[in-house]
Motif scaffolding. Sequence first.
Motif, mmCIF file in Angstrom:
data_model
loop_
_atom_site.group_PDB
_atom_site.id
_atom_site.type_symbol
_atom_site.label_atom_id
_atom_site.label_comp_id
_atom_site.label_asym_id
_atom_site.label_seq_id
_atom_site.Cartn_x
_atom_site.Cartn_y
_atom_site.Cartn_z
ATOM 1 N N GLY A 58 0.654 8.349 -8.134
ATOM 2 C CA GLY A 58 1.828 9.269 -8.384
ATOM 3 C C GLY A 58 2.258 10.038 -7.193
ATOM 4 N N TRP A 59 1.474 10.720 -6.299
ATOM 5 C CA TRP A 59 1.594 11.293 -5.368
ATOM 6 C C TRP A 59 2.206 10.331 -4.001
ATOM 7 C CZ3 TRP A 59 -2.294 15.509 -3.122
ATOM 8 C CH2 TRP A 59 -2.447 16.553 -4.256
ATOM 9 N N ARG A 60 1.549 9.207 -4.156
ATOM 10 C CA ARG A 60 2.147 7.994 -3.111
ATOM 11 C C ARG A 60 3.638 8.008 -3.376
ATOM 12 N NH1 ARG A 60 0.267 2.305 -4.024
ATOM 13 N NH2 ARG A 60 1.780 2.627 -5.766
ATOM 14 N N SER A 85 2.515 -0.630 8.377
ATOM 15 C CA SER A 85 2.039 -0.439 7.012
ATOM 16 C C SER A 85 2.960 0.738 5.992
ATOM 17 C CB SER A 85 0.711 -0.096 7.052
ATOM 18 O OG SER A 85 -0.070 0.208 5.682
ATOM 19 N N LEU A 86 3.359 1.567 7.078
ATOM 20 C CA LEU A 86 4.080 2.827 6.467
ATOM 21 C C LEU A 86 5.518 2.401 6.274
ATOM 22 C CD1 LEU A 86 2.410 5.792 8.286
ATOM 23 C CD2 LEU A 86 1.975 4.841 6.038
ATOM 24 N N ALA A 87 6.242 1.753 7.147
ATOM 25 C CA ALA A 87 7.944 1.745 7.179
ATOM 26 C C ALA A 87 8.065 1.147 5.783
ATOM 27 C CB ALA A 87 8.181 0.856 8.281
ATOM 28 N N PRO A 88 7.426 0.200 5.228
ATOM 29 C CA PRO A 88 8.097 -0.426 4.050
ATOM 30 C C PRO A 88 8.012 0.372 2.896
ATOM 31 C CG PRO A 88 6.475 -1.996 5.061
ATOM 32 C CD PRO A 88 6.384 -0.629 5.877
ATOM 33 N N LYS A 89 7.082 1.452 3.143
ATOM 34 C CA LYS A 89 6.930 2.483 1.872
ATOM 35 C C LYS A 89 7.945 3.836 2.194
ATOM 36 C CE LYS A 89 2.427 2.939 2.259
ATOM 37 N NZ LYS A 89 1.023 2.973 2.097
#
Lengths: 358, 203
Positions: A58-60, A85-89
């Motif tokens: 939920g937080w993510r 790892s982070l850019a796609p999210k």
Amino acid sequence: MSTMQGDELNIFFDKLVVFGGGSRVITEWKDIPMELLMRIVCLLDDRTVIVASGVCSGWRDAICLGLTHLSLSWCTNNMNNLVLSLAPKFTNLRVLNLRQKDKPLLDDNAVETIANNCHDLEDLDLSKSFKLGDQSLYALARGCPELTKLNISGCSGFSDRGLKFLSSYCRKLKVLNLCGCVKAATDKALKSIGYNCRQLESINLGWCEGVGDVGVMSLAYGCPGLHAIDLCGCVFITDESVIALANNCVHLRSLGLYYCQNITDRAMYALAHSRVKNRHEVLWESVKTRYEEEGLMNLNISQCTALTPPAVQALCDSFPALHTCPGRHSLIISGCLNLTSVHCACRAVAPYSRFAQV
Amino acid sequence: MLKNLNSKHIQRFSYKYLPQFPISPNSPKLGFSRSQIANYRSNFPTTIMSSSKTIVLRSSDGETFEVDEAVAVESQTIKHMIEDGCADTSIPLPNVTSKILSKVIEYCKKHVETPNADEKVAEEDLKSFDADFVKVDQSTLFDLILAANYLNIKSLLDLTCQTVADMIKGKTPEEIRKTFNIKNDFTPEEEEEVRRENAWAFE
């Protein structure tokens, strides 16, 4: 909020709506509404934001939807892995700071990942990424058309082909820092920028030795809103560039000509006279601002040894915002030993000292 | 200035500032609309017109709380309800339980009573009150955040959010889950990704 898709919007509203005494009452931290979680996340440093996005799904999801500003310049070793790892999210990023400190950490694949995912990116700082090549610029051009601020200072791996391509797609660029990009900032690239990026306001071409009059004149003609241009170390610049800037960029506030040793008094007089000529163009603005707040506020003519005192004094008189007084030093003339007699209006304390230094 | 008004002032100035009769559509300057009166009252607490009014708030579990209007309007939500004329009987707050509402009222009372932080003593006093106010269990803190958001009380929302932020800083994901009683609902692959990202962030 406007960047959310249809079903994400539904999830967002489901989380916000609370029915009195009914089954939809929020009681658990994992269901905290996105706007409230983002309010808390804004108070955290970037490393903790990454930790918080790993607490629960939920937080993510909330952080991935709501995060717009991120800086990874504190990373010492693994910036590339984190970006991959982070850019796609974090697809709604608008401001991303990947400035490297000591050693170059980013690869082209990281920038490509950013360009493939963060299409709303407006502000990107890639300074000191020595390892990047034109591939990154091609990717950014295709993926991030909303870019308004780009800092690629120190990225010596870029060439002017990549910069040309970028400028033809990222037409909303307002602030561009090309300090030290010797291969990229050539007259060809500047012509393309002047033609495509009409809203450019600030450009830093420090130490770009490939810059010549043709390039700067293209910028002057193409970008009328230019208010800051730094040509420090651009040794091939002559008076023609400065005259073009003086005549076309009525909003010019900051000009850096450090080490431009071909600049002569002609350029100074052109700048001084442009103030008078351009008065009627900025008339409405002068209704709002005072006379002293318009015109050049910062000028660096250090090491321009061809200049003489009368010309620079005329300049100082035309632009009240240029100061030589110690408190508000904005006319920088270090290394010009013959210009020590030039004073701003504030230094009219001892007028006889001016005559004494003849 | 208004505190020093006496009857002489009222006599001298009333012909200018109080509505004159008859109020007709042709004399707009002499009449006041209801919203003008409400606005005037909210700007001048010690007004000629009337003294403080009390508002009744009803929590989700049916309990009622009577508070001064000055305390109630710390909440922008309640303030707008009063201005829109919905506050004649009592204001229902279906999203707030009595336990939380009493705490919120305590907070608003303290912040209304304390004069505007002009003196250092008052400022210190308020700070220590705030620090003690948020020394509650995480479940109550959560309800306080939701209530502050629903009632639109900026200072309480800022205080509670900062408290939560301070509780998150410096902790690993597992520690955060324990603090806030959150279940780890990641799949094994997602869990592995989280572990990797945390390792990279701290190397």
